[in-house]
Structures are given as structure tokens and as C-alpha cells.
Write an enzyme that holds these catalytic residues in place. Structure first.
Site: not given
Length: 450
Positions: A158, A194
Site C-alpha cells: 500500500k 482487521d
């Protein structure tokens, strides 16, 4: 000679799965899950079944003030979460901070100093700088977890490339940065994935929430597994006799296990992806690829003169132009109202699209999104049947599940057919913030210091 309708159906047929096919997919995934859990076969397993060191879900006795840190992109959040004993939800306040690119690609020390600096500002703002609170850290990058409070970064993704962090324990780096400042202290209790946070965020409202699912840009699932089944477990074997397993199920199919179900369009998507041959199951499900699948099917139908009078447009021929949100918008359209679909087609340069074309486009969207819902449901059903419980809740997050008009309904119907268990789907709110704080609160309860 086949009619136009028959030709359209012929193209869409490979996206349609009957119950036998779904049961077959469940069997294949189950085989991969077993492979991932066993020490001997884990190195060759596509579904890695990572033990997370999270051993329990909330039971309602948790209470206190906790911090959470959510780092997974160019913005990160600091949260203060207050939990009342017996409450069904939490009170939270948070601030979001942008991470400058120079820090994303600078040194690891700079990055963690910046994070600690923002934490200091936040604690100052809420007037809690002098209180030492337990902290949960959602760190959404590939990690090798060595304990609840220890995780080494495998590789940056990312757009991050901070030097000297890969291979290092990110908790130690954060602790060092906080120590360097010296003006506040915190007890970093947990590094959280997550998907696990998604499950835990629903655990306060429903203590049977033992599965977490994400269906958004990507897809993944986790669930509570009996320790006896987890040969790869390297922690202590004391009570509770269970651990949350992060499946990393997007990689299912990388060994060819789903090859017979891949359409020509799936193969084309894989061919042009940045991770060719990887995350096969995810590519058949997630929001990152759904719109592109629809575009490829429409292109083929145009070539066969089945839509748009056989006339394409430069936009329709360009990869990535048919957004996944269009699929939701088109399927949300009331029967008889073609306005939204025509508007989307016009924006793609297909000004010559007719109302009949709109009906076909909607049919293509439905076929692609229904297959995704069916595949996810087969995955969840495989987990549910393995757990063998009378009732289980699934905490779900992700843009596809949240915004697609029929996804939840399709999943509920399909899971009902494939399992003999009362399964409840719950929309999970803020897994990476609230969920991380709840992982921390449960860990404190188990350690006897909440």
C-alpha cells in the site's frame, strides 16, 4: 439456431452454481483448511490458517478505558474506547492523522516517532496523557505473529516503504518510539488483524459471534477453532482451549483447486493482475474485480452482437472502467426504471444503449454478484459445519456486503440451505478500531487485570 436469449444464458451459465456445486466447493475448502492446520502439510497449504493468539470473545464482564491504533493506509487513527460492564456497545472518540509520503517512505524510526507524536497530541486533547492504558494495534500489513503482542512485518504494501521495518517486531518499534518521547506511557497488549477485529467488534452485542468475514476490496475470514485441531499452534495449551484462526482464504485455489470453475473472464482478470496466479478465490468474490468481470462479459456479448447492437466504446474496451459500485447501483434500480443503468452506460460512451440492453446488463451484474455471494456462503458454511454448533453469529464488514442491495439476503438464503445451524449475519462496525480495543479488553480480562 440458438435464440439471442439462449446465447446470453450460455455465457452466464458458468456463473450459476447449484447446491451440489456449492457442497463440492465446501468439501474442497475443508480439505485445504485441514491441510493448513496440520504441521506436516501447512507449508504446502494454500489456505494458511494463521493462529492469531486471540483466545476468547467478549463475555460482557469487560470494562475500562482502552486505546486503539489503526494503521493500514496513508491515514491512521488513534481511538479512546470506554467499555461499561454488561453494555452492548462502547463509547469511543477518535482522531485521524494523515501520514506524509516522506514519512511513509523514510526511515522506520521516523514513521514510529510520527505515530507516537500523534498519539501524544490525541492523549493531550482528551486529557488522558497521565493515564497508562492498555492498547490494541491494528496493523494491516502482512505479518508473522509470534504472540498476542508480537508481530514481525513480512513486507510493506500500500505505498509504504519505511526502511528498517521489514523483519522487525512492529510492537517493539512502537514501544521504543513512545519511550523516546517519555511524556506518556501505554501498555501495548495486542497486535490485531482487521478480520479478527471485525469478529470481535460484534462480540459485545452477541457472545456467539465466533466468525469474522470481510467482503470488500478483498475477502478473508477468521473463526474460533478448538486448540486440539490446531497442530501449528506454538503457544500455551492451557484454558481456554481455543484460538482464533485467521484463514487468509483469498488464496484458496492457488494450487488449481478451483480451476474447473474459472470462467474465461476470471482467467483474463488473473492474467492482467499484479499478483498473477495468486488470491484466486478472492478474485472470484471481491469488490476489486466484480465490476471488471461484468465489463469483460459485456465485451464478449457485444462481440457476439447480443448487446449494444454490436457497437462497443473506447471506455468499455478499457480495463477498470466498469466500477463495482455500478453493479450495486444497477441492481438497486426499481423494476421498470432504467434511468440509473442508462446513465452509467452513457457515461461509458454507450449512448446508443437501449432499454433491452439495460435488462441484459442488469442480468450480467446479477449473475456475477450472485456467484460472489454463493462462493462466500459456501466458505462460511464450510466453517460453520466444521465448528458443529447449534448457533453462531458472523461479524461481517466490507463495501460489497454493506452496499450491494441483495448480498446479505443471498448469503442468508444460501447458508440456510448448506448448514444445519442457526447462523446470524451481523454488520460489524469499526473492526479495526473498536475491534482492536475489544481484543485488548478480553486479553486484560483473561490476564486478570481489567
Amino acid at each position: 439456431m440458438a435464440s439471442k436469449e439462449e446465447k446470453i444464458e450460455l455465457i452466464l451459465k458458468p456463473f450459476r452454481y447449484d447446491n451440489d456445486t456449492l457442497n463440492d466447493i465446501m468439501g474442497r475448502l475443508n480439505k485445504e483448511m485441514e491441510k493448513g492446520l496440520k504441521k506436516e502439510t501447512n507449508p504446502d497449504a494454500t489456505v494458511k490458517m494463521l493462529a492469531t493468539y486471540v483466545r476468547a470473545v467478549p463475555d460482557g464482564t469487560e470494562s475500562g478505558d482502552f486505546l486503539a491504533l489503526d494503521l493500514g493506509g496513508s491515514n491512521f487513527r488513534v481511538l479512546h474506547v470506554h467499555i461499561e460492564k454488561g453494555a452492548k456497545d462502547v463509547r469511543l472518540q477518535s482522531d485521524t492523522y494523515a501520514i506524509p509520503e516522506s514519512i511513509m517512505t523514510g526511515s522506520g524510526e521516523q514513521l514510529f516517532d510520527y505515530i507516537a507524536d500523534c498519539m501524544g497530541k490525541f492523549l493531550e486533547k482528551i486529557g488522558m496523557k497521565n493515564r497508562k492504558m492498555a492498547l490494541g494495534f491494528t496493523f494491516s500489513f502482512p505479518c508473522k505473529q509470534r504472540g498476542l503482542d508480537s508481530a514481525s512485518l513480512i513486507k510493506w504494501t500500500k505505498g509504504f516503504n519505511a526502511a528498517g521495518v521489514e523483519g522487525e517486531d512492529v510492537v517493539r518499534l512502537l514501544r521504543d518510539a513512545i519511550k523516546r518521547r517519555g511524556d506518556f506511557d501505554t501498555d501495548i497488549v495486542a497486535v490485531v488483524n482487521d478480520t479478527v477485529g471485525t469478529m470481535m467488534a460484534c462480540g459485545l452485542a452477541d457472545h456467539d459471534c465466533l466468525i469474522g468475514l470481510i467482503v470488500g476490496t478483498g475477502s478473508n475470514a477468521c473463526y474460533m477453532e478448538k486448540l486440539d485441531n490446531v497442530e501449528i499452534w506454538e503457544g500455551d495449551r492451557g484454558e481456554p482451549n481455543q484460538v482464533v484462526v485467521n484463514m487468509e482464504w483469498g488464496a484458496f485455489g492457488e494450487d488449481g483447486a478451483l480451476d474447473d470453475l474459472l470462467t474465461a473472464y476470471d482467467r483474463e482478470i488473473d492474467e492482467h493482475s499484479i499478483n498473477k496466479g495468486q488470491q484466486i478465490y478472492e478474485k472470484m468474490i471481491s469488490g476489486m474485480y466484480m465490476g471488471e468481470l461484468v465489463r469483460l462479459v459485456l465485451l464478449e456479448m457485444t462481440k457476439q452482437m447480443l448487446v449494444f447492437g454490436g457497437r462497443t466504446s473506447p471506455d468499455l474496451e478499457t480495463r477498470g472502467t466498469f466500477l463495482t459500485k455500478y453493479v450495486s447501483e444497477i441492481e438497486e434500480e426499481p423494476i421498470g426504471d432504467m434511468g440509473p443503468t442508462l446513465k452509467i452506460l452513457h457515461s461509458l460512451g454507450l449512448k446508443h444503449a437501449t432499454e433491452t440492453d439495460c435488462v441484459t446488463v442488469k442480468e450480467v451484474c446479477r449473475a456475477v454478484s450472485t456467484r460472489a455471494a454463493h462462493l462466500v456462503s459456501a466458505g462460511i458454511s464450510a466453517i460453520v459445519n466444521k465448528m458443529d454448533r447449534e448457533r453462531v453469529a458472523v461479524g461481517v464488514d466490507g463495501s460489497v456486503y454493506k452496499y450491494h442491495p441483495h448480498f446479505k439476503e443471498l448469503m442468508t438464503q444460501t447458508i440456510d440451505k448448506l448448514t444445519h445451524c442457526d447462523v446470524k449475519l451481523m454488520l460489524s462496525e469499526d473492526g479495526s478500531g473498536k475491534g482492536a480495543a475489544l481484543v485488548t479488553a478480553v486479553a486484560c480480562r483473561l490476564a486478570g487485570n481489567s
